[in-house]
Design an enzyme around this catalytic site. Structure first.
Site, PDB file in Angstrom:
ATOM      1  N   ASP A 124       0.809  -1.219   0.000  1.00 19.89           N
ATOM      2  CA  ASP A 124       0.000   0.000   0.000  1.00 19.89           C
ATOM      3  C   ASP A 124       0.841   1.268   0.000  1.00 19.89           C
ATOM      4  OD1 ASP A 124      -2.215  -1.712   0.142  1.00 19.89           O
ATOM      5  OD2 ASP A 124      -2.070  -1.774   2.322  1.00 19.89           O
ATOM      6  N   LYS A 165       1.803   1.945  -5.227  1.00 22.33           N
ATOM      7  CA  LYS A 165       2.320   1.359  -6.471  1.00 22.33           C
ATOM      8  C   LYS A 165       1.373   1.639  -7.629  1.00 22.33           C
ATOM      9  CE  LYS A 165       2.335  -2.628  -4.377  1.00 22.33           C
ATOM     10  NZ  LYS A 165       2.146  -2.254  -2.982  1.00 22.33           N
ATOM     11  N   GLY A 196      -4.692  -4.393  -3.586  1.00 25.83           N
ATOM     12  CA  GLY A 196      -5.665  -3.319  -3.779  1.00 25.83           C
ATOM     13  C   GLY A 196      -4.889  -2.084  -4.172  1.00 25.83           C
ATOM     14  N   HIS A 197      -4.993  -1.691  -5.429  1.00 27.39           N
ATOM     15  CA  HIS A 197      -4.265  -0.519  -5.906  1.00 27.39           C
ATOM     16  C   HIS A 197      -5.271   0.560  -6.279  1.00 27.39           C
ATOM     17  CE1 HIS A 197      -0.625  -3.231  -7.199  1.00 27.39           C
ATOM     18  NE2 HIS A 197      -1.017  -3.434  -5.959  1.00 27.39           N
ATOM     19  N   GLN A 247       1.654  -6.474  -3.443  1.00 34.72           N
ATOM     20  CA  GLN A 247       2.291  -6.605  -2.119  1.00 34.72           C
ATOM     21  C   GLN A 247       3.628  -5.850  -2.080  1.00 34.72           C
ATOM     22  OE1 GLN A 247       0.974  -9.699  -3.702  1.00 34.72           O
ATOM     23  NE2 GLN A 247      -0.832  -8.730  -2.894  1.00 34.72           N
TER      24      GLN A 247
HETATM   25  P1  GDP Z   1      -0.733   0.207  -3.564  1.00 35.02           P
HETATM   26  O1  GDP Z   1      -1.357  -1.039  -3.068  1.00 35.02           O
HETATM   27  O2  GDP Z   1       0.735   0.254  -3.337  1.00 35.02           O
HETATM   28  O3  GDP Z   1      -1.087   0.538  -4.991  1.00 35.02           O
HETATM   29  O4  GDP Z   1      -1.316   1.386  -2.668  1.00 35.02           O
HETATM   30  P2  GDP Z   1      -2.878   1.585  -2.270  1.00 35.02           P
HETATM   31  O5  GDP Z   1      -3.589   2.103  -3.465  1.00 35.02           O
HETATM   32  O6  GDP Z   1      -3.414   0.389  -1.583  1.00 35.02           O
HETATM   33  O7  GDP Z   1      -2.735   2.684  -1.130  1.00 35.02           O
HETATM   34  C1  GDP Z   1      -2.186   3.933  -1.384  1.00 35.02           C
HETATM   35  C2  GDP Z   1      -3.260   5.005  -1.130  1.00 35.02           C
HETATM   36  O8  GDP Z   1      -2.656   6.272  -1.052  1.00 35.02           O
HETATM   37  C3  GDP Z   1      -4.292   5.119  -2.223  1.00 35.02           C
HETATM   38  O9  GDP Z   1      -5.521   5.477  -1.659  1.00 35.02           O
HETATM   39  C4  GDP Z   1      -3.756   6.251  -3.120  1.00 35.02           C
HETATM   40  O10 GDP Z   1      -4.788   6.941  -3.806  1.00 35.02           O
HETATM   41  C5  GDP Z   1      -3.133   7.140  -2.082  1.00 35.02           C
HETATM   42  N1  GDP Z   1      -1.946   7.882  -2.526  1.00 35.02           N
HETATM   43  C6  GDP Z   1      -0.948   7.484  -3.363  1.00 35.02           C
HETATM   44  N2  GDP Z   1       0.024   8.434  -3.417  1.00 35.02           N
HETATM   45  C7  GDP Z   1      -0.371   9.427  -2.587  1.00 35.02           C
HETATM   46  C8  GDP Z   1       0.220  10.672  -2.158  1.00 35.02           C
HETATM   47  O11 GDP Z   1       1.318  11.047  -2.571  1.00 35.02           O
HETATM   48  N3  GDP Z   1      -0.491  11.422  -1.252  1.00 35.02           N
HETATM   49  C9  GDP Z   1      -1.702  11.024  -0.748  1.00 35.02           C
HETATM   50  N4  GDP Z   1      -2.306  11.800   0.148  1.00 35.02           N
HETATM   51  N5  GDP Z   1      -2.282   9.873  -1.124  1.00 35.02           N
HETATM   52  C10 GDP Z   1      -1.626   9.074  -2.008  1.00 35.02           C
HETATM   53  P1  IMO Z   2      -0.988  -4.285  -2.182  1.00 35.91           P
HETATM   54  O1  IMO Z   2      -0.621  -4.825  -3.566  1.00 35.91           O
HETATM   55  C1  IMO Z   2      -0.999  -4.813   2.131  1.00 35.91           C
HETATM   56  C2  IMO Z   2      -1.084  -8.959   3.588  1.00 35.91           C
HETATM   57  C3  IMO Z   2      -2.313  -9.432   4.325  1.00 35.91           C
HETATM   58  C4  IMO Z   2      -1.689 -10.443   5.281  1.00 35.91           C
HETATM   59  C5  IMO Z   2      -0.598 -11.084   4.417  1.00 35.91           C
HETATM   60  C6  IMO Z   2      -0.999 -12.412   3.789  1.00 35.91           C
HETATM   61  O2  IMO Z   2      -2.245  -3.503  -2.184  1.00 35.91           O
HETATM   62  O3  IMO Z   2       0.183  -3.577  -1.588  1.00 35.91           O
HETATM   63  P2  IMO Z   2      -2.599 -13.025   1.774  1.00 35.91           P
HETATM   64  O4  IMO Z   2      -4.081 -12.828   1.590  1.00 35.91           O
HETATM   65  O5  IMO Z   2      -1.771 -12.403   0.708  1.00 35.91           O
HETATM   66  O6  IMO Z   2      -2.250 -14.474   2.014  1.00 35.91           O
HETATM   67  O7  IMO Z   2      -2.271 -12.287   3.164  1.00 35.91           O
HETATM   68  O8  IMO Z   2      -0.287 -10.128   3.415  1.00 35.91           O
HETATM   69  N1  IMO Z   2      -1.348  -8.390   2.258  1.00 35.91           N
HETATM   70  C7  IMO Z   2      -1.261  -7.081   1.955  1.00 35.91           C
HETATM   71  N2  IMO Z   2      -1.050  -6.012   2.753  1.00 35.91           N
HETATM   72  N3  IMO Z   2      -1.150  -4.643   0.796  1.00 35.91           N
HETATM   73  C8  IMO Z   2      -1.330  -5.708  -0.022  1.00 35.91           C
HETATM   74  O9  IMO Z   2      -1.324  -5.627  -1.366  1.00 35.91           O
HETATM   75  C9  IMO Z   2      -1.451  -6.998   0.563  1.00 35.91           C
HETATM   76  N4  IMO Z   2      -1.664  -8.239   0.075  1.00 35.91           N
HETATM   77  C10 IMO Z   2      -1.583  -9.085   1.114  1.00 35.91           C
HETATM   78  O10 IMO Z   2      -2.938  -8.372   5.025  1.00 35.91           O
HETATM   79  O11 IMO Z   2      -1.059  -9.785   6.351  1.00 35.91           O
HETATM   80 MG    MG Z   3      -2.846  -1.661  -1.762  1.00 35.83          MG
END
Ligand code: GDP
Ligand code: IMO
Ligand code: MG
Length: 428
Positions: free
Chosen positions: A13, A16, A40-41, A223
């Site tokens: 998170d 990416k 979850g992106h 991840q």
């Molecule tokens: P990922 O799994 O690595 O793609 O990240 P996620 O999407 O799960 O979580 C990142 C969150 O931060 C998302 O809600 C993005 O919209 C938000 N985000 C990404 N870059 C920035 C930033 O520079 N500032 C803020 N405030 N939010 C950001």
């Molecule tokens: P993104 O791509 C954050 C965590 C789960 C758990 C562990 C194992 O959005 O960064 P799983 O269901 O993969 O067997 O769970 O990994 N986990 C993540 N945490 N971001 C993710 O993906 C994750 N995908 C799995 O919370 O601790």
């Molecule tokens: Mg994510």
């Protein structure tokens, strides 16, 4: 022939999805190489917000071919739901290609993921419950069902029968659940065949031809490094290879073809699920990071655990992945603190340790040693040049760069694609 990899440098998170989307219009292919719908992106483009789980974030960039590589585990029901959801919003998904070698998440593996977690009780991992671990376990056990198996009913049936011989013993005798019938699984999977057929390809060959033709391929990790099955905080990890090595095995691209590795790192740290997290906060600062950063899981909605930036973790990720550039995200979330603690080393059983301890016990015992950097109070969400950032924010970025083992080439100041300060071209 540039192949560029995007990896998470912490516990996931990091942003990416936003980084991939930012580069999407300049690349020819975006490949998801590991994980499944545990990811979850979130991508924000103007007023539109997209939450992608199984599809690579490049699906949002017109002209870019999205690819699901052989290293991914595919829940076909989720795949088509996600495609339908995007199509309903006017996104063209017709270019999507899926590896014939990708493994399929069968219903019994979703069940096993959930019951195993319940069975583990206080030793649980806190998985997303999507069947990821059991599906990768089947792959390694050579009991898996692959996308290509769906096109030969006899083979599909034989593979499901083989898997269920083992699974039904475990389901009924260990977990006291009902046995699963071969027919119900085979029928469900066969129901996807016609829609799936035009998407399935020899994606490794496709990508090699693209690289030979001087096209740009972006490999997007799910991840992150500390959740990688080999290099993460095992056993509190996911079950796939989320690091640069996984980009090769999960796509069929060779290591010598990778020209750039972009590590995505948050200006603080978060973690979802169980496992060690030395800088975790349990106080008002942690609450404030969670509220300001909107730190709630994109996939499960769980509140993310929040803590300060951990430089040894970033350095570790830089080493494991060969990071050439960091994208430092969510700097805007730190606005308003007088002093910002940054973990520069650990104290482990009374001794200072500068790098990540290599044992599980060592990392569990690690207490952060903090340096306190000056904060800033100005709203930085409109910054587009590095010089637009207040002095203290610039110093924070430079200090992190110095501690983390690679240059910072972009800084995120908000969720929107536009809210990015670029210091060095990530593809140039
Ligand atoms: P990922 O799994 O690595 O793609 O990240 P996620 O999407 O799960 O979580 C990142 C969150 O931060 C998302 O809600 C993005 O919209 C938000 N985000 C990404 N870059 C920035 C930033 O520079 N500032 C803020 N405030 N939010 C950001
Ligand atoms: P993104 O791509 C954050 C965590 C789960 C758990 C562990 C194992 O959005 O960064 P799983 O269901 O993969 O067997 O769970 O990994 N986990 C993540 N945490 N971001 C993710 O993906 C994750 N995908 C799995 O919370 O601790
Ligand atoms: Mg994510």
């Amino acid at each position: 022939m540039p192949a560029v990899v995007i990896v998470g440098a912490q516990w996931g998170d990091e942003g990416k999805g936003k980084a991939t989307d930012l580069l999407g219009s300049r690349v020819d292919y975006v490949v998801k190489f590991n994980g499944g719908n545990n990811a979850g992106h979130t991508v924000v483009i103007g007023d539109e917000k997209y939450a992608l789980h199984l599809l690579p974030s490049g699906i949002l960039s017109p002209g870019c071919v999205p690819v699901i590589g052989n290293g991914v585990v595919v829940d076909l029901n989720v795949l088509f739901q996600e495609i339908d959801g995007l199509e309903a919003r006017g996104i063209d998904t017709s270019a999507l290609k899926i590896s014939a070698n990708a493994h399929v998440i069968a219903d019994y593996n979703r069940t096993l993921d959930k019951v195993t977690e319940r069975f583990l009780g206080s030793r649980k991992i806190g998985t997303t419950g999507r069947g990821i671990g059991p599906t990768y376990a089947d792959k390694m056990n050579r009991l898996g069902v692959r996308v290509q198996d769906l096109f030969d009913e006899k083979i599909l049936r034989a593979k499901v029968e083989g898997a269920l011989e083992v699974k039904n013993q475990i389901l009924t005798k260990v977990y006291n659940r009902r046995a699963v019938g071969v027919d119900e699984i085979v029928e469900e999977l066969l129901g996807y065949v016609e829609r799936l057929r035009p998407m399935v390809a020899d994606t490794a060959l496709l990508l090699h031809e693209a690289l030979a033709d001087d096209q740009t391929v972006l490999l997007e990790a799910g991840q992150a490094t500390l959740l990688d099955v080999d290099h993460g905080t095992y056993p509190f990890v996911t079950s796939s290879s989320a690091t640069t090595g996984g980009a090769c095995t999960g796509s069929g691209i060779a290591p010598t073809q990778i020209t750039r590795v972009i590590g995505i790192v948050k200006a603080y740290a978060t973690r979802v699920g169980e496992g060690p997290f030395p800088t975790e906060l349990f106080d008002a600062d942690g609450e404030r990071l969670r509220a300001n950063g909107g730190e709630f899981g994109t996939t499960t909605g769980r509140p993310r655990r929040c803590g300060w930036y951990d430089a040894p973790v970033a350095r570790y990720a830089a080493r494991i992945n060969g990071v050439t550039d960091f994208v430092l995200t969510k700097l805007d979330v730190l606005t308003g603190w007088d002093k910002i603690p940054v973990c520069v080393a650990y104290e482990v059983d009374g001794e200072r340790v500068d790098e990540m301890p290599s044992t599980q016990t060592g990392f569990h015992h690690a207490k952060p040693v903090y340096e306190f950097l000056d904060g800033w109070s100005e709203d930085i969400s409109g910054a587009r040049e590095f010089s637009d950032l207040p002095d203290a924010a610039q110093r924070y970025v430079r200090a992190i760069e110095q501690m983390s083992g690679a240059r910072v080439s972009a800084v995120g100041v908000g969720p929107d694609r536009e809210q990015t300060v670029v210091l060095h071209d990530l593809l140039g």
